[in-house]
Design an enzyme around this catalytic site. Structure first.
Site, PDB file in Angstrom:
ATOM      1  CB  SER A 167       6.705  -4.833  -6.746  1.00 18.10           C
ATOM      2  OG  SER A 167       5.815  -5.642  -7.491  1.00 18.10           O
ATOM      3  CE1 TYR A 175       6.116  -0.449 -10.070  1.00 16.50           C
ATOM      4  CE2 TYR A 175       6.051  -2.831 -10.350  1.00 16.50           C
ATOM      5  CZ  TYR A 175       5.712  -1.702  -9.636  1.00 16.50           C
ATOM      6  OH  TYR A 175       4.969  -1.826  -8.478  1.00 16.50           O
TER       7      TYR A 175
HETATM    8  N1  LIG Z   1      -1.055  -2.104  -6.468  1.00 15.77           N
HETATM    9  C1  LIG Z   1      -0.290  -3.184  -6.597  1.00 15.77           C
HETATM   10  O1  LIG Z   1      -0.765  -4.242  -7.024  1.00 15.77           O
HETATM   11  C2  LIG Z   1       1.171  -3.116  -6.216  1.00 15.77           C
HETATM   12  C3  LIG Z   1       1.905  -4.304  -6.292  1.00 15.77           C
HETATM   13  C4  LIG Z   1       3.241  -4.292  -5.937  1.00 15.77           C
HETATM   14  C5  LIG Z   1       3.830  -3.095  -5.525  1.00 15.77           C
HETATM   15  N2  LIG Z   1       3.096  -1.948  -5.469  1.00 15.77           N
HETATM   16  C6  LIG Z   1       3.796  -0.735  -4.995  1.00 15.77           C
HETATM   17  O2  LIG Z   1       3.049  -0.165  -3.940  1.00 15.77           O
HETATM   18  C7  LIG Z   1       3.354   1.241  -3.850  1.00 15.77           C
HETATM   19  C8  LIG Z   1       2.063   2.031  -3.804  1.00 15.77           C
HETATM   20  O3  LIG Z   1       1.405   1.895  -5.080  1.00 15.77           O
HETATM   21  P1  LIG Z   1      -0.183   1.835  -5.222  1.00 15.77           P
HETATM   22  O4  LIG Z   1      -0.533   0.538  -5.805  1.00 15.77           O
HETATM   23  O5  LIG Z   1      -0.823   2.286  -3.977  1.00 15.77           O
HETATM   24  O6  LIG Z   1      -0.386   2.895  -6.418  1.00 15.77           O
HETATM   25  P2  LIG Z   1      -0.945   4.376  -6.416  1.00 15.77           P
HETATM   26  O7  LIG Z   1      -0.748   4.862  -7.808  1.00 15.77           O
HETATM   27  O8  LIG Z   1      -2.300   4.418  -5.829  1.00 15.77           O
HETATM   28  O9  LIG Z   1       0.057   5.137  -5.406  1.00 15.77           O
HETATM   29  C9  LIG Z   1       1.312   5.615  -5.786  1.00 15.77           C
HETATM   30  C10 LIG Z   1       1.429   7.048  -5.288  1.00 15.77           C
HETATM   31  O10 LIG Z   1       2.753   7.532  -5.586  1.00 15.77           O
HETATM   32  C11 LIG Z   1       2.619   8.879  -5.990  1.00 15.77           C
HETATM   33  N3  LIG Z   1       3.789   9.265  -6.761  1.00 15.77           N
HETATM   34  C12 LIG Z   1       4.240   8.708  -7.908  1.00 15.77           C
HETATM   35  N4  LIG Z   1       5.349   9.335  -8.316  1.00 15.77           N
HETATM   36  C13 LIG Z   1       5.611  10.303  -7.401  1.00 15.77           C
HETATM   37  C14 LIG Z   1       6.618  11.295  -7.280  1.00 15.77           C
HETATM   38  N5  LIG Z   1       7.602  11.402  -8.189  1.00 15.77           N
HETATM   39  N6  LIG Z   1       6.592  12.153  -6.220  1.00 15.77           N
HETATM   40  C15 LIG Z   1       5.606  12.047  -5.303  1.00 15.77           C
HETATM   41  N7  LIG Z   1       4.612  11.129  -5.369  1.00 15.77           N
HETATM   42  C16 LIG Z   1       4.615  10.277  -6.423  1.00 15.77           C
HETATM   43  C17 LIG Z   1       1.347   8.910  -6.821  1.00 15.77           C
HETATM   44  O11 LIG Z   1       0.838  10.223  -6.973  1.00 15.77           O
HETATM   45  C18 LIG Z   1       0.437   7.985  -5.986  1.00 15.77           C
HETATM   46  O12 LIG Z   1      -0.319   8.703  -5.033  1.00 15.77           O
HETATM   47  C19 LIG Z   1       4.227   1.559  -5.067  1.00 15.77           C
HETATM   48  O13 LIG Z   1       5.585   1.530  -4.689  1.00 15.77           O
HETATM   49  C20 LIG Z   1       3.923   0.391  -6.006  1.00 15.77           C
HETATM   50  O14 LIG Z   1       4.969   0.189  -6.918  1.00 15.77           O
HETATM   51  C21 LIG Z   1       1.786  -1.929  -5.804  1.00 15.77           C
END
Ligand SMILES: NC(=O)c1ccc[n+]([C@@H]2O[C@H](COP(=O)([O-])OP(=O)(O)OC[C@H]3O[C@@H](n4cnc5c(N)ncnc54)[C@H](O)[C@@H]3O)[C@@H](O)[C@H]2O)c1
Length: 269
Positions: free
Chosen positions: A146, A159
């Site tokens: 991130s 985080y």
């Molecule tokens: N959305 C944003 O703005 C953003 C920004 C920077 C980084 N990210 C990163 O992008 C990645 C995807 O996140 P997203 O935004 O799509 O969120 P999201 O919540 O839609 O997806 C995250 C997924 O991880 C799964 N998950 C969490 N813990 C788990 C575990 N212990 N075992 C198995 N599955 C697990 C959840 O069930 C979910 O489906 C993550 O690493 C997040 O930190 C997102």
């Protein structure tokens, strides 16, 4: 652009929604065979939907990525069922649900679970994949970190710190696996409209009752204008485009890099 990814086997951890789902979808469009893994049982429906949309082979698996034995069992079953593992994507992530500005809004007891979900998920996946990937001397790994891991973000300190560690571990893994012709990169999203991003808004609201009337859209619009030079959302598809490019021969000399797909939020001068 022909990425030549046909028939390659891809494991996407965190594929039940958001960025992981979009990445799985895009690899299927590239005619890969995709294992979709998540702890959320929605992963089965997502795998079915993506199979219907693309006609590609999908394999849903429910697991908790923080449990190493579950991750090794997943990798073993991929090998048994599909014979190889070409690309590993770790798109798992979770926030604390608290807003860390200042950091002592949280307590030290809030940290271990967040470090487990965001850092140990990547460590577990990499350890479990290595015995299957190293003997073939090919393949790639992509860890989703991130912008928060690079800028001392006040949003959610455990985080941010775990995401910074993901970048560092990705560099260690890239260095160690380079001699086995395996490339490892780190994808760093900016602001993407997903469940995780919405939870950040909720944590921000909980800090102060006067914020209750500020909608998610208004909160995000203000933040994007303030922190993102391009002044717009990033999308799950933006992340998926970078993920397939990095997995492809077109990125044959890209390893150990953090690719910010963030509208310009992080610029290292
Ligand atoms: N959305 C944003 O703005 C953003 C920004 C920077 C980084 N990210 C990163 O992008 C990645 C995807 O996140 P997203 O935004 O799509 O969120 P999201 O919540 O839609 O997806 C995250 C997924 O991880 C799964 N998950 C969490 N813990 C788990 C575990 N212990 N075992 C198995 N599955 C697990 C959840 O069930 C979910 O489906 C993550 O690493 C997040 O930190 C997102």
């Amino acid at each position: 652009m022909d990425l030549k990814l046909e028939n390659q086997i891809v494991v996407v951890l965190g594929a039940a929604g958001g960025i992981g789902r979009a990445i799985a979808h895009r690899f299927l469009e590239e005619k890969c065979r995709v294992v979709l893994a998540d702890r959320n049982d929605m992963v089965e429906q997502v795998a079915q939907e993506l199979h219907q949309i693309t006609g590609g082979d999908t394999l849903p698996v429910m697991l908790d990525v923080t449990k190493y034995d579950e991750v090794t069992a997943l990798m073993d079953s991929v090998l048994t069922q599909w014979g190889a593992l070409d690309h590993l994507i770790v798109a798992v992530g979770a926030g604390s649900g608290k807003f860390g500005d200042p950091f002592w809004n949280l307590s030290p007891v809030d940290w271990p679970a967040i470090v487990e979900q965001n850092l140990m998920s990547v460590v577990n996946a990499a350890h479990a994949a290595v015995p299957h990937m190293v003997p073939r001397c090919l393949g790639t790994m992509l860890f989703v970190s991130s912008v928060a891991g690079q800028i001392g973000s006040t949003t959610d300190p455990p985080y941010s710190a775990a995401k910074a560690a993901v970048i560092n571990f990705g560099q260690c893994a890239a260095r160690d696996l380079a001699r086995h012709n395996i490339r490892v990169n780190i994808l760093s999203p900016g602001m993407v409209k997903t469940g995780l991003n919405q939870l950040t808004h909720q944590a921000w609201q909980k800090m102060d009752p006067s914020r209750a009337s500020v909608s998610y859209e208004d909160w995000a619009a203000e933040k994007i204008q303030r922190v993102t030079p391009l002044g717009r959302w990033q999308t799950p598809d933006n992340m998926a485009d970078m993920a397939v490019f990095l997995a492809s021969h077109r990125a044959a000399n890209v390893t150990g890099q953090t690719l910010n797909v963030d509208g310009g939020q992080v610029m290292h001068a």
